[in-house]
Design a protein around this motif. Structure first.
Motif, PDB file in Angstrom:
ATOM      1  N   GLU A   1      50.784  48.351  45.243  1.00 56.31           N
ATOM      2  CA  GLU A   1      49.903  48.422  44.085  1.00 56.31           C
ATOM      3  C   GLU A   1      50.524  47.552  43.010  1.00 56.31           C
ATOM      4  O   GLU A   1      51.694  47.707  42.677  1.00 56.31           O
ATOM      5  CB  GLU A   1      49.722  49.860  43.626  1.00 56.31           C
ATOM      6  N   LYS A   2      49.721  46.620  42.505  1.00 57.98           N
ATOM      7  CA  LYS A   2      50.256  45.624  41.586  1.00 57.98           C
ATOM      8  C   LYS A   2      49.196  45.258  40.559  1.00 57.98           C
ATOM      9  O   LYS A   2      48.019  45.165  40.874  1.00 57.98           O
ATOM     10  CB  LYS A   2      50.655  44.388  42.405  1.00 57.98           C
ATOM     11  N   ASP A   3      49.637  45.055  39.319  1.00 63.64           N
ATOM     12  CA  ASP A   3      48.758  44.568  38.267  1.00 63.64           C
ATOM     13  C   ASP A   3      48.735  43.047  38.328  1.00 63.64           C
ATOM     14  O   ASP A   3      49.784  42.401  38.233  1.00 63.64           O
ATOM     15  CB  ASP A   3      49.252  45.001  36.885  1.00 63.64           C
TER      16      ASP A   3
ATOM     17  N   LYS B   1      44.644  46.517  38.073  1.00 63.35           N
ATOM     18  CA  LYS B   1      45.467  47.160  39.090  1.00 63.35           C
ATOM     19  C   LYS B   1      44.771  47.028  40.445  1.00 63.35           C
ATOM     20  O   LYS B   1      43.629  47.461  40.610  1.00 63.35           O
ATOM     21  CB  LYS B   1      45.692  48.629  38.756  1.00 63.35           C
TER      22      LYS B   1
END
Length: 154
Positions: free
Chosen positions: A99-101, A106
């Motif tokens: 999970e990454k912005d 997001k």
């Protein structure tokens, strides 16, 4: 334009690196028959044809285990034409959920190790679509009918 060139270069690098996982296409044999990770009822299967620099495209078949094992089976078929594969690479293992912005949003990604040190990332667009992204988790600059990086749930 830089992102497209990066994706083309990445595809060319994958073609150049065999990683010891080469299997010849036996007279047009269906690569989906080689999925040994899970039976169709026990996995989610995504398929799609992505653009490539030196071949007609790369046909991906990704099978994800529906349990907590995070098991996967990936088939990469480098296509001579729309219907004929030149070389097929098969990989199995455990994928990572990341999970990454990215750009203030997001996102969830699946990361597969396809050969030693070769990590491939897919953005989870929705329940039925995965999109190939680069190593910085950036989407392709162009994702049109002619330049499609999406894999669809089968």
């Amino acid at each position: 334009m830089k992102k497209i060139m990066f994706m083309v270069a990445a595809c060319a690098a994958m073609v150049a690196c065999n990683n010891g996982k080469t299997t010849a296409n036996n007279g047009g044999a269906d690569s989906s028959a080689q999925d040994s990770t899970a039976a169709a009822g026990d996995s989610a299967v995504y398929e799609g044809l992505t653009p490539a620099a030196d071949v007609a495209g790369i046909k991906y078949r990704v099978a994800l285990a529906k349990d907590s094992s995070n098991g996967f089976s990936v088939s990469e078929a480098y296509m001579k034409s729309a219907s004929e594969a030149d070389t097929v690479y098969n990989y199995n293992g455990k994928y990572q959920v990341i999970e990454k912005d990215v750009k203030g949003k997001k996102n969830t990604y699946y990361q597969f190790e396809l050969g030693k040190g070769n990590k491939t990332n897919f953005l989870v667009v929705n329940d039925s679509t995965l999109r190939l992204v680069n190593d910085e988790f950036e989407e392709p600059a162009t994702n049109t009918k002619d330049m499609n990086y999406d894999l669809k749930l089968k």
